[in-house]
Design a protein around this motif. Structure first.
Motif, PDB file in Angstrom:
ATOM      1  N   ALA A 116      33.779  79.707  34.328  1.00 21.38           N
ATOM      2  CA  ALA A 116      32.585  78.867  34.399  1.00 21.38           C
ATOM      3  C   ALA A 116      31.568  79.365  35.413  1.00 21.38           C
ATOM      4  CB  ALA A 116      32.987  77.436  34.750  1.00 21.38           C
ATOM      5  N   LYS A 117      31.884  80.417  36.143  1.00 22.29           N
ATOM      6  CA  LYS A 117      31.026  80.824  37.266  1.00 22.29           C
ATOM      7  C   LYS A 117      29.591  81.115  36.833  1.00 22.29           C
ATOM      8  CE  LYS A 117      30.570  84.077  41.090  1.00 22.29           C
ATOM      9  NZ  LYS A 117      31.147  85.217  41.849  1.00 22.29           N
ATOM     10  N   ARG A 118      29.415  81.874  35.772  1.00 23.41           N
ATOM     11  CA  ARG A 118      28.049  82.210  35.348  1.00 23.41           C
ATOM     12  C   ARG A 118      27.282  80.979  34.891  1.00 23.41           C
ATOM     13  NH1 ARG A 118      28.004  87.929  31.953  1.00 23.41           N
ATOM     14  NH2 ARG A 118      28.788  89.262  33.648  1.00 23.41           N
ATOM     15  N   HIS A 119      27.985  80.059  34.267  1.00 25.60           N
ATOM     16  CA  HIS A 119      27.321  78.867  33.747  1.00 25.60           C
ATOM     17  C   HIS A 119      26.943  77.906  34.866  1.00 25.60           C
ATOM     18  CE1 HIS A 119      26.442  75.874  30.582  1.00 25.60           C
ATOM     19  NE2 HIS A 119      26.879  75.008  31.463  1.00 25.60           N
ATOM     20  N   PHE A 145      34.330  70.315  43.014  1.00 24.65           N
ATOM     21  CA  PHE A 145      34.407  71.509  43.844  1.00 24.65           C
ATOM     22  C   PHE A 145      33.049  71.960  44.350  1.00 24.65           C
ATOM     23  CE2 PHE A 145      38.366  72.524  41.298  1.00 24.65           C
ATOM     24  CZ  PHE A 145      39.234  72.343  42.370  1.00 24.65           C
ATOM     25  N   ASP A 146      33.044  72.417  45.598  1.00 28.01           N
ATOM     26  CA  ASP A 146      31.937  73.214  46.103  1.00 28.01           C
ATOM     27  C   ASP A 146      31.970  74.552  45.370  1.00 28.01           C
ATOM     28  OD1 ASP A 146      30.073  73.371  48.803  1.00 28.01           O
ATOM     29  OD2 ASP A 146      30.797  75.350  48.153  1.00 28.01           O
ATOM     30  N   PRO A 147      30.817  75.171  45.122  1.00 27.80           N
ATOM     31  CA  PRO A 147      30.840  76.467  44.435  1.00 27.80           C
ATOM     32  C   PRO A 147      31.602  77.546  45.175  1.00 27.80           C
ATOM     33  CG  PRO A 147      28.638  75.959  45.273  1.00 27.80           C
ATOM     34  CD  PRO A 147      29.440  74.702  45.363  1.00 27.80           C
ATOM     35  N   ALA A 148      31.948  77.304  46.440  1.00 24.05           N
ATOM     36  CA  ALA A 148      32.762  78.262  47.199  1.00 24.05           C
ATOM     37  C   ALA A 148      34.113  78.500  46.536  1.00 24.05           C
ATOM     38  CB  ALA A 148      32.959  77.761  48.623  1.00 24.05           C
ATOM     39  N   ILE A 149      34.543  77.577  45.676  1.00 20.46           N
ATOM     40  CA  ILE A 149      35.822  77.766  44.991  1.00 20.46           C
ATOM     41  C   ILE A 149      35.835  79.057  44.183  1.00 20.46           C
ATOM     42  CG2 ILE A 149      35.163  76.473  42.917  1.00 20.46           C
ATOM     43  CD1 ILE A 149      38.637  76.395  44.559  1.00 20.46           C
ATOM     44  N   PHE A 150      34.678  79.463  43.671  1.00 18.92           N
ATOM     45  CA  PHE A 150      34.624  80.691  42.876  1.00 18.92           C
ATOM     46  C   PHE A 150      34.974  81.915  43.724  1.00 18.92           C
ATOM     47  CE2 PHE A 150      31.455  78.221  40.192  1.00 18.92           C
ATOM     48  CZ  PHE A 150      32.338  78.019  39.141  1.00 18.92           C
ATOM     49  N   ASP A 151      34.531  81.921  44.982  1.00 13.94           N
ATOM     50  CA  ASP A 151      34.876  83.033  45.878  1.00 13.94           C
ATOM     51  C   ASP A 151      36.391  83.133  46.028  1.00 13.94           C
ATOM     52  OD1 ASP A 151      32.177  83.419  46.276  1.00 13.94           O
ATOM     53  OD2 ASP A 151      32.124  82.299  48.172  1.00 13.94           O
ATOM     54  N   GLU A 152      37.043  81.986  46.169  1.00 11.53           N
ATOM     55  CA  GLU A 152      38.490  81.979  46.365  1.00 11.53           C
ATOM     56  C   GLU A 152      39.234  82.329  45.073  1.00 11.53           C
ATOM     57  OE1 GLU A 152      39.246  82.006  49.262  1.00 11.53           O
ATOM     58  OE2 GLU A 152      37.720  80.878  50.350  1.00 11.53           O
ATOM     59  N   LEU A 153      38.710  81.894  43.939  1.00 11.70           N
ATOM     60  CA  LEU A 153      39.347  82.229  42.662  1.00 11.70           C
ATOM     61  C   LEU A 153      39.318  83.727  42.390  1.00 11.70           C
ATOM     62  CD1 LEU A 153      37.970  79.324  40.441  1.00 11.70           C
ATOM     63  CD2 LEU A 153      40.378  79.735  40.979  1.00 11.70           C
ATOM     64  N   GLU A 154      38.357  84.412  42.952  1.00 13.73           N
ATOM     65  CA  GLU A 154      38.231  85.857  42.725  1.00 13.73           C
ATOM     66  C   GLU A 154      39.173  86.680  43.600  1.00 13.73           C
ATOM     67  OE1 GLU A 154      33.986  86.286  43.239  1.00 13.73           O
ATOM     68  OE2 GLU A 154      33.695  86.425  41.063  1.00 13.73           O
ATOM     69  N   VAL A 155      39.783  86.048  44.603  1.00 13.73           N
ATOM     70  CA  VAL A 155      40.629  86.837  45.508  1.00 13.73           C
ATOM     71  C   VAL A 155      42.092  86.410  45.502  1.00 13.73           C
ATOM     72  CG1 VAL A 155      38.694  87.383  47.024  1.00 13.73           C
ATOM     73  CG2 VAL A 155      40.095  85.359  47.506  1.00 13.73           C
ATOM     74  N   ILE A 156      42.427  85.300  44.864  1.00 11.02           N
ATOM     75  CA  ILE A 156      43.830  84.886  44.847  1.00 11.02           C
ATOM     76  C   ILE A 156      44.657  85.847  44.006  1.00 11.02           C
ATOM     77  CG2 ILE A 156      43.364  82.448  45.267  1.00 11.02           C
ATOM     78  CD1 ILE A 156      43.721  81.977  42.246  1.00 11.02           C
ATOM     79  N   GLU A 157      45.943  85.902  44.313  1.00 13.63           N
ATOM     80  CA  GLU A 157      46.865  86.755  43.582  1.00 13.63           C
ATOM     81  C   GLU A 157      47.538  85.961  42.458  1.00 13.63           C
ATOM     82  OE1 GLU A 157      47.349  89.978  44.053  1.00 13.63           O
ATOM     83  OE2 GLU A 157      45.902  90.028  45.707  1.00 13.63           O
ATOM     84  N   PRO A 158      47.883  86.625  41.362  1.00 13.66           N
ATOM     85  CA  PRO A 158      48.595  85.916  40.291  1.00 13.66           C
ATOM     86  C   PRO A 158      49.987  85.502  40.723  1.00 13.66           C
ATOM     87  CG  PRO A 158      48.539  88.266  39.836  1.00 13.66           C
ATOM     88  CD  PRO A 158      47.658  88.040  41.034  1.00 13.66           C
ATOM     89  N   GLY A 159      50.447  84.399  40.158  1.00  8.54           N
ATOM     90  CA  GLY A 159      51.790  83.922  40.461  1.00  8.54           C
ATOM     91  C   GLY A 159      52.732  84.172  39.305  1.00  8.54           C
ATOM     92  N   ALA A 160      53.642  83.236  39.083  1.00  7.58           N
ATOM     93  CA  ALA A 160      54.635  83.374  38.024  1.00  7.58           C
ATOM     94  C   ALA A 160      53.958  83.527  36.669  1.00  7.58           C
ATOM     95  CB  ALA A 160      55.552  82.141  38.012  1.00  7.58           C
ATOM     96  N   GLY A 161      54.467  84.468  35.886  1.00  7.49           N
ATOM     97  CA  GLY A 161      53.913  84.694  34.555  1.00  7.49           C
ATOM     98  C   GLY A 161      52.547  85.345  34.563  1.00  7.49           C
ATOM     99  N   GLY A 162      52.110  85.841  35.720  1.00  5.51           N
ATOM    100  CA  GLY A 162      50.803  86.485  35.807  1.00  5.51           C
ATOM    101  C   GLY A 162      49.643  85.515  35.790  1.00  5.51           C
ATOM    102  N   GLU A 163      49.926  84.231  36.019  1.00  3.73           N
ATOM    103  CA  GLU A 163      48.870  83.225  35.964  1.00  3.73           C
ATOM    104  C   GLU A 163      48.243  82.998  37.335  1.00  3.73           C
ATOM    105  OE1 GLU A 163      50.203  79.631  34.180  1.00  3.73           O
ATOM    106  OE2 GLU A 163      50.373  80.517  32.176  1.00  3.73           O
ATOM    107  N   TYR A 164      46.944  82.701  37.321  1.00  9.97           N
ATOM    108  CA  TYR A 164      46.191  82.426  38.541  1.00  9.97           C
ATOM    109  C   TYR A 164      46.109  80.907  38.707  1.00  9.97           C
ATOM    110  CZ  TYR A 164      44.910  87.335  38.436  1.00  9.97           C
ATOM    111  OH  TYR A 164      44.956  88.714  38.429  1.00  9.97           O
ATOM    112  N   GLN A 165      46.672  80.389  39.798  1.00 10.91           N
ATOM    113  CA  GLN A 165      46.773  78.952  40.006  1.00 10.91           C
ATOM    114  C   GLN A 165      45.528  78.401  40.706  1.00 10.91           C
ATOM    115  OE1 GLN A 165      49.054  77.048  38.763  1.00 10.91           O
ATOM    116  NE2 GLN A 165      50.399  78.670  38.021  1.00 10.91           N
TER     117      GLN A 165
END
Length: 313
Positions: free
Chosen positions: A121-124, A222-242
């Protein structure tokens, strides 16, 4: 610098799941389009957002979910036929989308988790605060929860999530939180004692690591700052980003950079329509309140319960 007073006008609805728990009903029909009484479940979510002042909805979908988009779009043929036939009541139902928030959609592409879905949703959304609404959490039409989350965000900034009281056993299926009760800002309609600062959050902890009776459920602002954090988190179980891993990072982020994480305790009625029993409960509860269907359904349920009890005796 984050503008904490910018109004919340966007909502993101992750809708890319396959709905396998509802097979075979969801083999060809999106789970979000299964009816709750007389309208698809997803419409309750859009109505909730519209009532809270949101005027822009983004569905994060996948192949096979086109019915969601079509439901909130014009159907000139249908509308024209109903108008010509003088079926004004049906025409009114077919054009209710005109009074709802405008809807858009984007494809997730790959099933890489809720965090990955929200990142689409970041671009939108851009540099604006926004709500995330999980469609499996169906709120009663009278709910003011989303309005409360938005009011808290606009009063104190940061990000705000819904907190559900759960047992320790239930908490292992949610994001468990460590919280501190804080004063409710003047003008915000949240009961005293129901506004929390979230100090720590952990996704689906083992029983001995559950931190409190409060767990995060499917309404977020969410504050739009969440997008910054979503771009740097590591994938967890099953390769999913939580998503939890991303908003947990907001706790220690400076306030002038969009940090801070708060929670509002859910007091309104909520149905877990991701579960078959919860889905049935939503249908029965809301049908009983329906002005036309309720009385006859109540009579039927009394008769059916009596018949069942007699058969089991």
């Amino acid at each position: 610098m984050t503008d904490t007073h910018q109004p919340v006008r966007h909502a993101v609805v992750p809708s890319a799941g396959r709905g396998t728990r509802f097979l075979p009903a969801t083999k060809a029909v999106p789970k979000e389009m299964l009816p709750v009484v007389d309208r698809p479940a997803i419409e309750y979510v859009v109505r909730e957002a519209t009532d809270a002042g949101i005027d822009d909805m983004l569905f994060v979908t996948r192949t096979g979910k086109e019915a969601i988009e079509a439901h909130f779009d014009a159907d000139p043929g249908l509308e024209g036929d109903l108008e010509k036939a003088g079926k004004d009541e049906l025409l009114s139902l077919a054009t209710e989308y005109l009074g709802l928030a405008r809807t858009h959609s984007v494809r997730q592409g790959h099933p890489l988790g809720l965090g990955h879905a929200v990142l689409q949703a970041k671009r939108h959304v851009g540099d604006a605060p926004f709500a995330v609404m999980l469609p499996d959490d169906l709120m009663h039409p009278d709910s003011v929860l989303l309005k409360q989350l938005i009011a808290v965000r606009e009063a104190i900034g940061g990000s705000v999530v819904a907190l559900l009281r759960v047992t320790p056993e239930q908490a292992t299926a949610y994001a468990s939180t460590s919280v501190t009760t804080i004063a409710v800002p003047e003008g915000v309609d949240v009961p005293e004692g129901n506004l929390m600062r979230i100090d720590k959050v952990v996704e689906k902890p083992p029983l001995d690591e559950v931190m409190s009776e409060y767990a995060v459920v499917g309404r977020y602002v969410f504050d739009p700052a969440i997008f910054d954090e979503l771009e740097v988190i590591e994938p967890g179980a099953g390769g999913e980003y939580q998503l939890t891993d991303a908003f947990a990072r907001l706790i220690d982020r400076p306030a002038d950079q969009g940090g801070g994480l708060y929670g509002v305790v859910v007091e309104d009625r909520r149905f877990d329509t991701g579960d078959k029993l919860g889905y049935l409960e939503a249908n029965v509860a809301l049908a009983l309140e329906h002005p036309k269907l309720g009385p006859a359904l109540r009579e039927f349920l009394h008769t059916e319960l009596a018949r069942t009890e007699t058969a089991e005796a």
